[in-house]
Design a protein around this motif. Structure first.
Motif, mmCIF file in Angstrom:
data_model
loop_
_atom_site.group_PDB
_atom_site.id
_atom_site.type_symbol
_atom_site.label_atom_id
_atom_site.label_comp_id
_atom_site.label_asym_id
_atom_site.label_seq_id
_atom_site.Cartn_x
_atom_site.Cartn_y
_atom_site.Cartn_z
ATOM 1 N N LEU A 239 -35.517 40.312 -23.577
ATOM 2 C CA LEU A 239 -36.350 39.377 -22.824
ATOM 3 C C LEU A 239 -37.715 40.010 -22.529
ATOM 4 O O LEU A 239 -37.795 41.149 -22.082
ATOM 5 N N PHE A 240 -38.790 39.262 -22.794
ATOM 6 C CA PHE A 240 -40.148 39.730 -22.556
ATOM 7 C C PHE A 240 -40.876 38.711 -21.688
ATOM 8 O O PHE A 240 -40.818 37.505 -21.940
ATOM 9 N N VAL A 241 -41.553 39.190 -20.633
ATOM 10 C CA VAL A 241 -42.269 38.322 -19.690
ATOM 11 C C VAL A 241 -43.737 38.729 -19.663
ATOM 12 O O VAL A 241 -44.054 39.926 -19.568
ATOM 13 N N SER A 304 -44.143 48.907 -23.358
ATOM 14 C CA SER A 304 -43.117 49.830 -23.826
ATOM 15 C C SER A 304 -41.736 49.389 -23.347
ATOM 16 O O SER A 304 -41.562 48.998 -22.197
ATOM 17 N N PHE A 305 -40.764 49.461 -24.238
ATOM 18 C CA PHE A 305 -39.378 49.170 -23.905
ATOM 19 C C PHE A 305 -38.514 50.421 -24.032
ATOM 20 O O PHE A 305 -37.298 50.330 -24.166
ATOM 21 N N ASP A 306 -39.137 51.593 -23.995
ATOM 22 C CA ASP A 306 -38.383 52.837 -24.084
ATOM 23 C C ASP A 306 -37.491 53.009 -22.861
ATOM 24 O O ASP A 306 -37.886 52.695 -21.733
ATOM 25 N N GLY A 307 -36.321 53.491 -23.085
ATOM 26 C CA GLY A 307 -35.402 53.741 -21.977
ATOM 27 C C GLY A 307 -34.142 54.406 -22.468
ATOM 28 O O GLY A 307 -33.801 54.332 -23.656
ATOM 29 N N PRO A 337 -25.362 49.503 -12.591
ATOM 30 C CA PRO A 337 -26.796 49.209 -12.699
ATOM 31 C C PRO A 337 -27.371 49.751 -14.001
ATOM 32 O O PRO A 337 -26.859 50.718 -14.581
ATOM 33 N N ILE A 338 -28.446 49.126 -14.451
ATOM 34 C CA ILE A 338 -29.107 49.548 -15.683
ATOM 35 C C ILE A 338 -30.598 49.258 -15.571
ATOM 36 O O ILE A 338 -31.012 48.273 -14.939
ATOM 37 N N GLU A 339 -31.408 50.104 -16.163
ATOM 38 C CA GLU A 339 -32.853 49.911 -16.196
ATOM 39 C C GLU A 339 -33.329 50.134 -17.623
ATOM 40 O O GLU A 339 -33.104 51.190 -18.215
ATOM 41 N N THR A 340 -33.969 49.116 -18.186
ATOM 42 C CA THR A 340 -34.477 49.214 -19.547
ATOM 43 C C THR A 340 -35.588 48.191 -19.739
ATOM 44 O O THR A 340 -35.509 47.066 -19.244
ATOM 45 N N TYR A 343 -37.061 45.250 -17.005
ATOM 46 C CA TYR A 343 -36.220 44.793 -15.899
ATOM 47 C C TYR A 343 -35.265 45.886 -15.428
ATOM 48 O O TYR A 343 -34.905 46.808 -16.159
ATOM 49 N N ARG A 344 -34.877 45.738 -14.182
ATOM 50 C CA ARG A 344 -33.826 46.542 -13.566
ATOM 51 C C ARG A 344 -32.745 45.584 -13.082
ATOM 52 O O ARG A 344 -33.041 44.637 -12.358
ATOM 53 N N ARG A 345 -31.512 45.839 -13.472
ATOM 54 C CA ARG A 345 -30.411 44.987 -13.060
ATOM 55 C C ARG A 345 -29.492 45.776 -12.144
ATOM 56 O O ARG A 345 -29.042 46.875 -12.489
ATOM 57 N N LYS A 346 -29.200 45.224 -10.989
ATOM 58 C CA LYS A 346 -28.309 45.881 -10.047
ATOM 59 C C LYS A 346 -26.862 45.781 -10.529
ATOM 60 O O LYS A 346 -26.524 44.987 -11.402
ATOM 61 N N GLU A 347 -26.019 46.607 -9.933
ATOM 62 C CA GLU A 347 -24.602 46.541 -10.245
ATOM 63 C C GLU A 347 -24.009 45.243 -9.690
ATOM 64 O O GLU A 347 -24.517 44.689 -8.715
#
Length: 373
Positions: A239-241, A304-307, A337-340, A343-347
């Motif tokens: 997803l890109f915003v 950048s989408f590096d992660g 949780p994940i960050e990439t 976006y950051r998504r909580k658990e």
């Protein structure tokens, strides 16, 4: 002849969706005031036809050859518009008004040969897909066409030490095709600040996956299933915003447009452990934990989408059999949780609950489900 099998299937499906909404924008302080009203219309017609032919040929000494062909033809017509009423004037927002047509034709040829030698089973497969995609927007005189041919080999090796202990090794190339809503340029208008716009230039993602699985049955009540995996994906879809501008009557305003884009490569590796346990005849449970490491490298439109990181997830299911006809089930699931990328998504953690009971001597069933508790 005996053991030979020829199967042919054909199906057709037609769907029509007509959707509309009214979105009100108001100012509530210091004085309540209606700013504007947006009227959206989305009429969609979808047709899909699938035809396949499969042939199975037995080979001497526990061997089988399977060959087949499948044709998948899809067509989507999407008529979408947004009209705004402001200060007693109604006008169309051109950025979200168009008639688009999307046609996707996929022809696949595939074969698989399998052989069993005592406790060893081997399967080797190859699939070829020929794809043709056409998309056009009538009011903006836009068109795009894509044609490509892909090859997908696969190999599976199974070995059974005995009835309780088995191992499997597999490697294959796979494809993840974008759905139509990811491609059609005019998809969703949420409000005057947010919208989702399809990406007509998006490509499928391709994955090489290798997995090693082990199954062991300790007893009639207890089994566990450890596995290791490595997956390499190219043209990962993400997803890109971005902030853009729309013309609303005589005014120009900013809004956030979301889309799906090919951002680069994604590598995942990790381990899974599944455990099943049946302490009593009326109680059966299954638990699974997944430890997933990932490395993502890529960019899109200067972002950048590096992660990289580690993702933990798991699930636990328990089934209780009351009497002979009634079952009660609880499904628990967790994702860390994940960050990439952007976006950051909580658990999150959730539960599904289900209760079923057989009726009329097993000829019917009554089921009650509660999801996402």
């Amino acid at each position: 002849k005996e053991g030979h099998q020829l199967t042919a299937r054909i199906s057709g499906e037609f769907t029509q969706n007509n959707e509309g909404s009214t979105i009100n924008s108001k100012k509530i302080a210091p004085i309540q005031q209606t700013l504007s009203q947006d009227f959206t219309k989305n009429n969609e017609k979808i047709s899909r036809y699938v035809a396949s032919v499969d042939y199975t040929l037995p080979i001497k000494k526990n061997g089988t050859l399977e060959v087949g062909y499948r044709s998948d033809l899809s067509s989507i017509e999407n008529d979408f518009s947004v009209k705004r009423q402001s200060e007693n004037t109604t006008f169309t927002i051109p950025e979200f008004t168009d008639l688009t047509n999307y046609d996707e034709n996929i022809h696949a040829f595939y074969s698989q040969i399998s052989k069993k030698i005592k406790n060893l089973s081997i399967k080797l497969g190859l699939r070829t897909e020929i794809s043709n995609i056409n998309i056009s927007a009538e009011r903006k005189s836009f068109s795009n066409q894509k044609n490509y041919t892909d090859w997908f080999p696969s190999a599976f090796v199974d070995y059974a030490f005995n009835e309780k202990n088995k191992v499997q090794f597999s490697t294959s190339r796979r494809v993840n095709r974008p759905r139509s809503w990811m491609i059609v340029p005019f998809s969703t208008f949420t409000d005057e600040r947010n919208s989702f716009v399809g990406n007509a230039d998006i490509n499928p993602s391709y994955m090489f996956a290798t997995e090693f699985d082990f199954t062991t049955k300790i007893s009639d009540k207890f089994s566990f299933y450890p596995s290791l995996y490595y997956r390499k994906t190219s043209d990962e879809m993400e997803l890109f915003v971005e902030k853009k501008q729309i013309t609303s009557g005589s005014e120009t305003q900013d809004f956030f447009a979301s889309t799906i884009a090919n951002i680069g490569d994604y590598t995942a590796f990790g381990a899974e452990l599944g455990v099943s346990y049946k302490p009593f005849n009326w109680w059966n449970m299954f638990a699974e934990i997944v430890l997933n490491g990932f490395i993502q490298r890529g960019a899109f439109r200067g972002t950048s989408f590096d992660g990289e990181g580690l993702l933990l997830s798991g699930r636990y299911n328990a089934t209780f059999s009351f009497f002979k006809s009634m079952k009660f089930q609880i499904q628990n699931f967790y994702r860390g949780p994940i960050e990439t990328g952007q976006y950051r998504r909580k658990e999150f953690y959730g539960i599904n609950i289900g209760l079923s009971n057989d009726l009329f001597n097993g000829n019917g069933v009554l089921a009650l489900n509660i999801r996402d508790v």
